[in-house]
Design a protein around this motif. Structure first.
Motif, PDB file in Angstrom:
ATOM      1  N   THR A   1       0.700  -1.299   0.065  1.00  0.00           N
ATOM      2  CA  THR A   1       0.088  -0.086   0.000  1.00  0.00           C
ATOM      3  C   THR A   1       0.647   1.174  -0.135  1.00  0.00           C
ATOM      4  OG1 THR A   1      -0.122  -0.035   2.365  1.00  0.00           O
ATOM      5  CG2 THR A   1      -2.039  -0.945   1.110  1.00  0.00           C
ATOM      6  N   ILE A   2       2.076   1.263  -0.629  1.00  0.00           N
ATOM      7  CA  ILE A   2       2.852   2.577  -0.597  1.00  0.00           C
ATOM      8  C   ILE A   2       2.093   3.678  -1.359  1.00  0.00           C
ATOM      9  CG2 ILE A   2       5.107   1.138  -0.361  1.00  0.00           C
ATOM     10  CD1 ILE A   2       5.486   1.759  -3.502  1.00  0.00           C
ATOM     11  N   ILE A   3       2.369   4.790  -0.794  1.00  0.00           N
ATOM     12  CA  ILE A   3       1.790   5.909  -1.341  1.00  0.00           C
ATOM     13  C   ILE A   3       2.966   6.896  -1.691  1.00  0.00           C
ATOM     14  CG2 ILE A   3       0.278   7.770  -1.104  1.00  0.00           C
ATOM     15  CD1 ILE A   3      -1.503   6.128   0.741  1.00  0.00           C
ATOM     16  N   PRO A   4       3.337   6.926  -2.947  1.00  0.00           N
ATOM     17  CA  PRO A   4       4.861   7.707  -3.213  1.00  0.00           C
ATOM     18  C   PRO A   4       4.692   9.001  -2.967  1.00  0.00           C
ATOM     19  CG  PRO A   4       4.268   6.145  -5.006  1.00  0.00           C
ATOM     20  CD  PRO A   4       3.165   6.272  -4.104  1.00  0.00           C
ATOM     21  N   ASN A   5       5.703   9.529  -2.656  1.00  0.00           N
ATOM     22  CA  ASN A   5       6.156  10.937  -2.380  1.00  0.00           C
ATOM     23  C   ASN A   5       6.462  11.528  -3.717  1.00  0.00           C
ATOM     24  OD1 ASN A   5       6.889   9.473   0.365  1.00  0.00           O
ATOM     25  ND2 ASN A   5       5.581  11.557   0.682  1.00  0.00           N
ATOM     26  N   TYR A   6       7.414  10.925  -4.454  1.00  0.00           N
ATOM     27  CA  TYR A   6       8.265  11.106  -5.407  1.00  0.00           C
ATOM     28  C   TYR A   6       7.902  10.007  -6.742  1.00  0.00           C
ATOM     29  CZ  TYR A   6      10.890  13.510  -1.917  1.00  0.00           C
ATOM     30  OH  TYR A   6      11.099  14.307  -0.727  1.00  0.00           O
ATOM     31  N   TRP A   7       7.971  10.577  -7.852  1.00  0.00           N
ATOM     32  CA  TRP A   7       7.612   9.600  -9.167  1.00  0.00           C
ATOM     33  C   TRP A   7       8.734  10.187 -10.059  1.00  0.00           C
ATOM     34  CZ3 TRP A   7       3.666   6.203  -9.443  1.00  0.00           C
ATOM     35  CH2 TRP A   7       2.720   6.460  -8.411  1.00  0.00           C
ATOM     36  N   GLY A   8       9.006   8.949 -10.888  1.00  0.00           N
ATOM     37  CA  GLY A   8       9.866   9.294 -12.087  1.00  0.00           C
ATOM     38  C   GLY A   8       8.961   9.798 -13.465  1.00  0.00           C
ATOM     39  N   GLN A   9       9.543  10.203 -14.379  1.00  0.00           N
ATOM     40  CA  GLN A   9       8.813  10.556 -15.479  1.00  0.00           C
ATOM     41  C   GLN A   9       8.090   9.487 -16.244  1.00  0.00           C
ATOM     42  OE1 GLN A   9      11.911  10.000 -15.584  1.00  0.00           O
ATOM     43  NE2 GLN A   9      12.585   9.210 -17.614  1.00  0.00           N
ATOM     44  N   GLY A  10       8.477   8.297 -16.163  1.00  0.00           N
ATOM     45  CA  GLY A  10       7.830   7.177 -16.662  1.00  0.00           C
ATOM     46  C   GLY A  10       8.533   6.715 -17.952  1.00  0.00           C
ATOM     47  N   THR A  11       8.433   5.504 -18.528  1.00  0.00           N
ATOM     48  CA  THR A  11       9.214   4.773 -19.445  1.00  0.00           C
ATOM     49  C   THR A  11       7.880   3.814 -20.040  1.00  0.00           C
ATOM     50  OG1 THR A  11      10.919   3.633 -20.460  1.00  0.00           O
ATOM     51  CG2 THR A  11      10.089   2.993 -18.388  1.00  0.00           C
ATOM     52  N   GLN A  12       7.820   3.937 -21.282  1.00  0.00           N
ATOM     53  CA  GLN A  12       6.767   2.994 -21.995  1.00  0.00           C
ATOM     54  C   GLN A  12       7.320   1.723 -22.361  1.00  0.00           C
ATOM     55  OE1 GLN A  12       3.605   3.903 -23.377  1.00  0.00           O
ATOM     56  NE2 GLN A  12       3.270   1.863 -23.757  1.00  0.00           N
TER      57      GLN A  12
END
Length: 124
Positions: free
Chosen positions: A108-119
């Motif tokens: 159930t982690i709720i992120p504080n930080y995200w990356g930009q994503g990769t397809q």
């Protein structure tokens, strides 16, 4: 402040493999958890796998158990997602994320930080 940069996405045929990497800059403390999420078109973002930074404890969504492996290299501040036996339904944008709160349950982690994503695109 933590910054995350993903790499390793691409196009692969069904049954193939890919390895995603996420390099983190900034302080990563032992109590942090890191995870990989994915979001397919028209669907909600879902947690795929998570790992406790210090202990290496892991969590996997049922849909990827036995096919995906999350791991980390503490010295390189990098987390990986090895994806084997890929299916068409694994096609999505994959995001690396950090939950910087104290020992959040991995499922159930709720992120504080995200990356930009990769397809990641899996073709038939």
């Amino acid at each position: 402040q933590v910054q995350l940069v993903e790499s390793g996405g691409g196009l692969v045929q069904a049954g193939g493999s890919l390895r995603l990497s996420c390099a983190a800059s900034g302080p990563i403390f032992s109590s942090y958890s890191m995870g990989w999420f994915r979001q397919a078109p028209g669907k909600e973002r879902q947690l795929v796998a998570a790992i406790r930074w210090m202990s290496g404890s892991t969590y996997y969504a049922d849909s990827v158990k036995g096919r995906f492996t999350i791991s980390r290299d503490n010295a390189k501040n990098t987390v990986y997602l090895q994806m084997n036996s890929l299916k068409i339904e694994d096609t999505a944008v994959y995001y690396c994320a950090v939950d910087a709160k104290m020992l959040t349950p991995l499922a159930t982690i709720i992120p504080n930080y995200w990356g930009q994503g990769t397809q990641v695109t899996v073709s038939s």
